[in-house]
Write an enzyme that holds these catalytic residues in place. Structure first.
Site, PDB file in Angstrom:
ATOM      1  CG  ASP A  32       0.271  -0.439  -2.903  1.00  0.00           C
ATOM      2  OD1 ASP A  32       0.178   0.793  -2.799  1.00  0.00           O
ATOM      3  OD2 ASP A  32       0.715  -1.109  -2.462  1.00  0.00           O
ATOM      4  CB  ILE A  33       3.610  -3.632  -4.962  1.00  0.00           C
ATOM      5  CG1 ILE A  33       4.342  -5.177  -5.472  1.00  0.00           C
ATOM      6  CG2 ILE A  33       4.073  -3.128  -3.546  1.00  0.00           C
ATOM      7  CD1 ILE A  33       5.651  -4.905  -6.131  1.00  0.00           C
ATOM      8  CB  VAL A  99       6.345   6.478  -4.532  1.00  0.00           C
ATOM      9  CG1 VAL A  99       6.867   6.645  -5.848  1.00  0.00           C
ATOM     10  CG2 VAL A  99       6.544   5.177  -4.051  1.00  0.00           C
ATOM     11  CG  HIS A 103       1.228   7.979  -5.149  1.00  0.00           C
ATOM     12  ND1 HIS A 103       2.343   8.399  -4.946  1.00  0.00           N
ATOM     13  CD2 HIS A 103       0.981   7.282  -3.826  1.00  0.00           C
ATOM     14  CE1 HIS A 103       2.824   8.529  -3.683  1.00  0.00           C
ATOM     15  NE2 HIS A 103       1.842   7.379  -2.952  1.00  0.00           N
TER      16      HIS A 103
HETATM   17  P1  5GP Z   1       3.011   6.497  -0.398  1.00  0.00           P
HETATM   18  O1  5GP Z   1       3.340   6.064   0.992  1.00  0.00           O
HETATM   19  O2  5GP Z   1       3.928   7.077  -1.264  1.00  0.00           O
HETATM   20  O3  5GP Z   1       1.730   7.202  -0.407  1.00  0.00           O
HETATM   21  O4  5GP Z   1       2.649   5.016  -1.016  1.00  0.00           O
HETATM   22  C1  5GP Z   1       3.470   4.349  -2.177  1.00  0.00           C
HETATM   23  C2  5GP Z   1       2.780   3.107  -2.345  1.00  0.00           C
HETATM   24  O5  5GP Z   1       3.457   2.512  -3.487  1.00  0.00           O
HETATM   25  C3  5GP Z   1       2.863   1.937  -1.280  1.00  0.00           C
HETATM   26  O6  5GP Z   1       1.643   1.576  -0.885  1.00  0.00           O
HETATM   27  C4  5GP Z   1       3.682   0.994  -1.927  1.00  0.00           C
HETATM   28  O7  5GP Z   1       3.056  -0.361  -1.490  1.00  0.00           O
HETATM   29  C5  5GP Z   1       3.514   1.122  -3.296  1.00  0.00           C
HETATM   30  N1  5GP Z   1       4.651   0.605  -4.064  1.00  0.00           N
HETATM   31  C6  5GP Z   1       5.803   0.953  -4.131  1.00  0.00           C
HETATM   32  N2  5GP Z   1       6.616   0.363  -5.033  1.00  0.00           N
HETATM   33  C7  5GP Z   1       5.659  -0.147  -5.807  1.00  0.00           C
HETATM   34  C8  5GP Z   1       5.811  -0.915  -7.100  1.00  0.00           C
HETATM   35  O8  5GP Z   1       6.814  -1.352  -7.666  1.00  0.00           O
HETATM   36  N3  5GP Z   1       4.717  -1.440  -7.621  1.00  0.00           N
HETATM   37  C9  5GP Z   1       3.302  -1.300  -7.326  1.00  0.00           C
HETATM   38  N4  5GP Z   1       2.325  -1.332  -7.683  1.00  0.00           N
HETATM   39  N5  5GP Z   1       3.374  -0.489  -6.124  1.00  0.00           N
HETATM   40  C10 5GP Z   1       4.320   0.031  -5.286  1.00  0.00           C
END
Ligand code: 5GP
Length: 136
Positions: A32-33, A99, A103
């Site tokens: 995760d970034i 996103v 995931h």
């Molecule tokens: P959600 O809130 O949708 O469950 O989590 C999305 C995750 O994707 C977040 O933890 C965020 O830090 C990660 N994320 C968003 N953009 C990127 C990216 O470009 N690269 C990576 N490696 N992680 C990302």
């Protein structure tokens, strides 16, 4: 409706780089970034699925098996199978999904406390891991 321009779709197409942990026919896993724990990985199916509802309804059995096996493999690669870890899927609006490509998060490398932080009346009640990070 699946958005082909979401960030994970771009990562799958190689248009955006990622720090890859594991890849096979069914899944891609990467760091995760914005890590929320010492170990924080993301595991995504290669198929175009918005969320768990989409996946549960439309994925083929082999894709479902591939995702579950992939999660186990990634935990093993990360070295958290014995120490323990948390896998978490944010789903839809109330689930806080940012996103729109299905995931799973894998958190580990430290004690994670219990459960989740719940947003109430505009205030985020800090619990367990989030509480820890709040003060860290
Ligand atoms: P959600 O809130 O949708 O469950 O989590 C999305 C995750 O994707 C977040 O933890 C965020 O830090 C990660 N994320 C968003 N953009 C990127 C990216 O470009 N690269 C990576 N490696 N992680 C990302």
């Amino acid at each position: 409706m699946y958005d082909k321009n979401n960030v994970f779709a771009k990562i799958l197409r190689g248009e955006i780089p990622c720090n890859k942990i594991y890849e096979d026919e069914f899944v891609l896993a990467f760091k995760d970034i914005n890590p929320q724990a010492k170990i924080h990985a993301l595991v995504i199916p290669k198929g175009a699925y918005v969320d768990m509802d989409d996946f549960a309804l439309n994925a083929k059995s082999k894709e479902i098996e591939g995702l579950i096996r992939g999660l186990g493999k990634v935990a093993n690669i990360l070295g958290v199978s014995t120490s323990g870890y948390r896998y978490l899927g944010n789903n839809g609006r109330d689930g806080g999904q940012e996103v729109p490509h299905l995931h799973f998060h894998i958190f580990g490398g430290q004690s994670l406390g219990r459960m989740i932080s719940i947003k109430k009346d505009g205030w985020r009640i800090k619990k367990s891991t989030q509480f820890f990070f709040w003060w860290d």
